[in-house]
Design a protein around this motif. Structure first.
Motif, mmCIF file in Angstrom:
data_model
loop_
_atom_site.group_PDB
_atom_site.id
_atom_site.type_symbol
_atom_site.label_atom_id
_atom_site.label_comp_id
_atom_site.label_asym_id
_atom_site.label_seq_id
_atom_site.Cartn_x
_atom_site.Cartn_y
_atom_site.Cartn_z
ATOM 1 N N LEU A 29 -1.588 -8.088 15.855
ATOM 2 C CA LEU A 29 -0.416 -7.875 14.998
ATOM 3 C C LEU A 29 0.758 -7.349 15.819
ATOM 4 C CD1 LEU A 29 -2.146 -6.294 11.847
ATOM 5 C CD2 LEU A 29 -0.878 -8.452 11.886
ATOM 6 N N GLU A 30 0.454 -6.433 16.741
ATOM 7 C CA GLU A 30 1.523 -5.859 17.563
ATOM 8 C C GLU A 30 2.098 -6.885 18.530
ATOM 9 O OE1 GLU A 30 0.188 -1.144 17.609
ATOM 10 O OE2 GLU A 30 -0.273 -2.410 19.341
ATOM 11 N N MET A 158 -9.471 -5.792 7.051
ATOM 12 C CA MET A 158 -8.212 -5.410 6.414
ATOM 13 C C MET A 158 -7.226 -4.890 7.455
ATOM 14 S SD MET A 158 -8.069 -2.888 3.110
ATOM 15 C CE MET A 158 -8.745 -4.163 2.033
ATOM 16 N N PRO A 159 -5.987 -5.338 7.417
ATOM 17 C CA PRO A 159 -5.008 -4.773 8.346
ATOM 18 C C PRO A 159 -4.880 -3.268 8.109
ATOM 19 C CG PRO A 159 -3.976 -6.413 6.885
ATOM 20 C CD PRO A 159 -5.407 -6.327 6.501
ATOM 21 N N PRO A 160 -4.593 -2.500 9.156
ATOM 22 C CA PRO A 160 -4.670 -1.054 9.037
ATOM 23 C C PRO A 160 -3.597 -0.486 8.106
ATOM 24 C CG PRO A 160 -3.635 -1.676 11.102
ATOM 25 C CD PRO A 160 -4.137 -2.938 10.485
ATOM 26 N N ALA A 161 -3.950 0.633 7.462
ATOM 27 C CA ALA A 161 -2.980 1.358 6.653
ATOM 28 C C ALA A 161 -1.982 1.982 7.607
ATOM 29 C CB ALA A 161 -3.683 2.431 5.841
ATOM 30 N N SER A 162 -0.737 1.643 7.448
ATOM 31 C CA SER A 162 0.269 2.284 8.279
ATOM 32 C C SER A 162 1.614 2.070 7.635
ATOM 33 C CB SER A 162 0.212 1.750 9.713
ATOM 34 O OG SER A 162 0.630 0.417 9.757
ATOM 35 N N LEU A 163 2.612 2.470 8.368
ATOM 36 C CA LEU A 163 3.938 2.565 7.814
ATOM 37 C C LEU A 163 4.842 1.804 8.757
ATOM 38 C CD1 LEU A 163 5.377 4.011 5.588
ATOM 39 C CD2 LEU A 163 5.732 5.903 7.151
ATOM 40 N N GLY A 164 5.477 0.759 8.265
ATOM 41 C CA GLY A 164 6.351 -0.015 9.140
ATOM 42 C C GLY A 164 6.470 -1.419 8.594
ATOM 43 N N VAL A 165 6.176 -2.408 9.419
ATOM 44 C CA VAL A 165 6.282 -3.807 8.998
ATOM 45 C C VAL A 165 5.101 -4.143 8.081
ATOM 46 C CG1 VAL A 165 6.390 -6.187 9.813
ATOM 47 C CG2 VAL A 165 7.302 -4.330 11.244
ATOM 48 N N PRO A 166 5.375 -4.558 6.846
ATOM 49 C CA PRO A 166 4.254 -4.869 5.939
ATOM 50 C C PRO A 166 3.429 -6.048 6.447
ATOM 51 C CG PRO A 166 6.386 -5.016 4.796
ATOM 52 C CD PRO A 166 6.685 -4.788 6.244
ATOM 53 N N VAL A 167 2.137 -6.000 6.181
ATOM 54 C CA VAL A 167 1.244 -7.096 6.558
ATOM 55 C C VAL A 167 0.584 -7.637 5.294
ATOM 56 C CG1 VAL A 167 -0.758 -7.801 7.916
ATOM 57 C CG2 VAL A 167 0.794 -6.058 8.820
ATOM 58 N N LEU B 29 5.793 8.125 1.867
ATOM 59 C CA LEU B 29 5.441 8.026 3.295
ATOM 60 C C LEU B 29 6.700 7.825 4.142
ATOM 61 C CD1 LEU B 29 2.234 5.773 3.065
ATOM 62 C CD2 LEU B 29 2.305 8.113 3.943
ATOM 63 N N PRO B 159 -2.968 3.573 1.263
ATOM 64 C CA PRO B 159 -1.673 3.323 1.890
ATOM 65 C C PRO B 159 -1.572 1.850 2.283
ATOM 66 C CG PRO B 159 -2.960 4.943 3.152
ATOM 67 C CD PRO B 159 -3.786 4.534 1.990
ATOM 68 N N PRO B 160 -0.362 1.301 2.267
ATOM 69 C CA PRO B 160 -0.230 -0.157 2.426
ATOM 70 C C PRO B 160 -0.627 -0.622 3.816
ATOM 71 C CG PRO B 160 1.905 0.903 2.546
ATOM 72 C CD PRO B 160 0.938 1.968 2.133
ATOM 73 N N ALA B 161 -1.125 -1.866 3.869
ATOM 74 C CA ALA B 161 -1.414 -2.502 5.145
ATOM 75 C C ALA B 161 -0.082 -2.799 5.806
ATOM 76 C CB ALA B 161 -2.185 -3.790 4.925
ATOM 77 N N SER B 162 0.122 -2.254 6.972
ATOM 78 C CA SER B 162 1.354 -2.575 7.686
ATOM 79 C C SER B 162 1.176 -2.200 9.129
ATOM 80 C CB SER B 162 2.554 -1.886 7.050
ATOM 81 O OG SER B 162 2.481 -0.509 7.229
ATOM 82 N N LEU B 163 2.235 -2.305 9.843
ATOM 83 C CA LEU B 163 2.199 -2.224 11.281
ATOM 84 C C LEU B 163 3.241 -1.203 11.676
ATOM 85 C CD1 LEU B 163 0.931 -3.643 13.629
ATOM 86 C CD2 LEU B 163 2.825 -5.236 13.591
ATOM 87 N N GLY B 164 2.821 -0.127 12.308
ATOM 88 C CA GLY B 164 3.789 0.904 12.685
ATOM 89 C C GLY B 164 3.065 2.227 12.828
ATOM 90 N N VAL B 165 3.537 3.238 12.106
ATOM 91 C CA VAL B 165 2.924 4.562 12.187
ATOM 92 C C VAL B 165 1.613 4.545 11.398
ATOM 93 C CG1 VAL B 165 3.251 7.006 11.710
ATOM 94 C CG2 VAL B 165 5.234 5.570 12.244
ATOM 95 N N PRO B 166 0.481 4.846 12.033
ATOM 96 C CA PRO B 166 -0.794 4.828 11.297
ATOM 97 C C PRO B 166 -0.817 5.892 10.194
ATOM 98 C CG PRO B 166 -1.129 5.241 13.666
ATOM 99 C CD PRO B 166 0.340 5.246 13.439
ATOM 100 N N VAL B 167 -1.489 5.570 9.109
ATOM 101 C CA VAL B 167 -1.647 6.525 8.013
ATOM 102 C C VAL B 167 -3.139 6.756 7.787
ATOM 103 C CG1 VAL B 167 -1.209 7.002 5.587
ATOM 104 C CG2 VAL B 167 0.484 5.716 6.913
#
Lengths: 311, 311
Positions: A29-30, A158-167, B29, B159-167
């Motif tokens: 993804l990165e 499942m794509p990881p829970a994180s904050l930034g670009v939605p997946v 978040l 927390p939503p699946a996304s790419l960036g800061v891990p939650v």
């Protein structure tokens, strides 16, 4: 999503553990070009022994996603017959070659100890009445075991829970296993899994036989006899398309003329609930939406197929 | 995680639908100070009627997470007795006041139609043998219904699946419902949910009665009689601490002296599997790890409690 990168430039990663898988997903993804928003991750769960039916699933998922994960795991829990589990073809090297050509990014081929570290799950999925009819009637426990592994795989990948670009997250299943597809959609709704289930049409041989890894166990003669399944589906589909009464018993009649094929069921059901449609086969033309389900045994090989009717 | 913001500065958001919840989680978040990495989201699922036991759960989760979601939903599926469901206290306004003071960020109080849009789930969680013993024996279906809603809530609040800061994602449950906690841990492992389950110790009244929303149905006299539960647990715990034989039958004997309290079970079990420990009550001192489980009826009110033994 953006246009996928040229598949020739992708390196296929083969991972065995949950930790390797997570790392590979995050790195893939990165590695996407910036501005790829929302990114999309697709999962195609398989039991390996890949054939053109799977290739169609994989190629659809490849087109629709930035990152493509294919899992290969022969799930003992969904085999009610131990011998069937043991003779299920295991062709990992050939599968990986196919997936490399098809442009998959990650193959997740876990060991049993990764999927079931504590042996059989103690908390189980219960497919209830939906899982007891049709295929469930002749394969007790099959659908519960199938859901057990799909429930896990959907979380593993499942794509990881994180904050930034939605997946966006999608998982792909073939329409050939119609009852499986209904149950997976039901599980995702009933447990509110954050995944979108997408389905891909049945792939058939030029003659009309739905592709299945079990077809390799058919003799030439059996494979030819098995074409009655497609003829029967087409017979009813043609009548539905012409707004004629369906007369399902005519389809069953076709099977009586094929001594090599033993019909198990041929039913018209609601495509979401698998409820048998109390269809009046007298002079009433078919209206609405329906799904024809068929199962038959050819020698020791059980074949299933289906076809949608609807307007 | 970083130090949580001053709770006085937080505005509690009350959301009813899944879409509102997702938006609120993403906004909370995104509202975190930059550099808050990894961020942490905590979920405390409740059925409302909050008391000091819940406050302890909420305050622990508040300390350990950047964003705190508390859900309030009286889940009909886990009541095997319709009357019990109907008389379960519903005190949403008071609950919200408590949660605002405790510094929650989001209260998710869904309607039944949000949680069960299609009525009862068709694909169910099956708690198996673990869910049939102890509390399950007197409340058939209770644990399956509990798992059904927890399986959903864990996804609703993820927390939503996304790419960036891990939650990081954690869900909090009280140790008072010991069998529930074991089953939730089991479900999370068996379905590979990407969440960490954290548990919080039992809160007791000054006299020793484990706090429960059911305690309000006890008369003063009944509440006093119910203290035998704690005395019995302490009796055995003291012996374990002193490396003496446990003589569980002495604990049961204490209940015989309380005519208002009817003992259901008093058992020593493995804390992970709930397997009864075949403990020799003769002259052998207790070693290893164990969990004392007790249930008793006081009038119409069923009370449960437990205590860990171990070294």
């Amino acid at each position: 999503m953006s246009t996928p990168a040229n598949s020739a430039s992708r390196a296929l990663r083969i991972v065995r553990t949950a930790a390797e898988l997570s790392t590979a997903i995050v790195q893939a993804l990165e590695g996407l070009a910036p501005g790829n928003s929302p990114a999309a991750l697709g999962l195609v769960p398989t039991m390996g022994a890949l054939h053109s039916g799977h290739e169609s699933l994989v190629s659809t998922a490849r087109e629709q996603n930035d990152v493509l994960v294919v899992s290969i795991f022969v799930n003992e829990l969904q085999f009610n017959d131990r011998a069937d589990f043991e003779r299920y073809p295991r062709t990992l090297d050939a599968d990986i070659e196919i997936l490399a050509r098809a442009g998959a990014d990650i193959v997740f081929a876990p060991e049993v100890s990764t999927v079931y570290p504590d042996g059989r799950p103690l908390v189980k999925l219960d497919s209830g009445a939906l899982g007891e009819k049709f295929e469930g009637a002749s394969r007790p426990g099959h659908f519960d075991g199938m859901l057990a592994v799909v429930a896990k795989l959907l979380h593993f990948c499942m794509p990881p829970a994180s904050l930034g670009v939605p997946v966006a997250y999608r998982a792909y299943f073939g329409q050939k296993d119609a009852q499986q597809l209904v149950l997976i959609n039901r599980m995702v709704a009933d447990l509110n899994y954050p995944v979108e289930i997408r389905s891909v049409p049945i792939i058939r041989s030029a003659e009309g036989l739905a592709l299945s890894s079990r077809n390799q166990f058919l003799t030439k003669e059996q494979a030819k006899a098995a074409l009655v399944i497609h003829r029967a589906l087409n017979l009813v589909k043609g009548r539905a398309d012409r707004h004629e009464p369906l007369y399902l018993e005519d389809a069953a009649g076709l099977f009586e003329m094929e001594p090599l094929v033993e019909l198990d069921y041929f039913e018209l059901v609601d495509p979401r609930t698998l409820q048998e449609l109390a269809f009046n086969c007298q002079d009433t033309p078919f209206t609405g939406e329906g799904l024809l389900l068929v199962a038959a045994k050819v020698g020791k090989v059980r074949l299933i197929d289906n076809m949608s009717l609807g307007y």
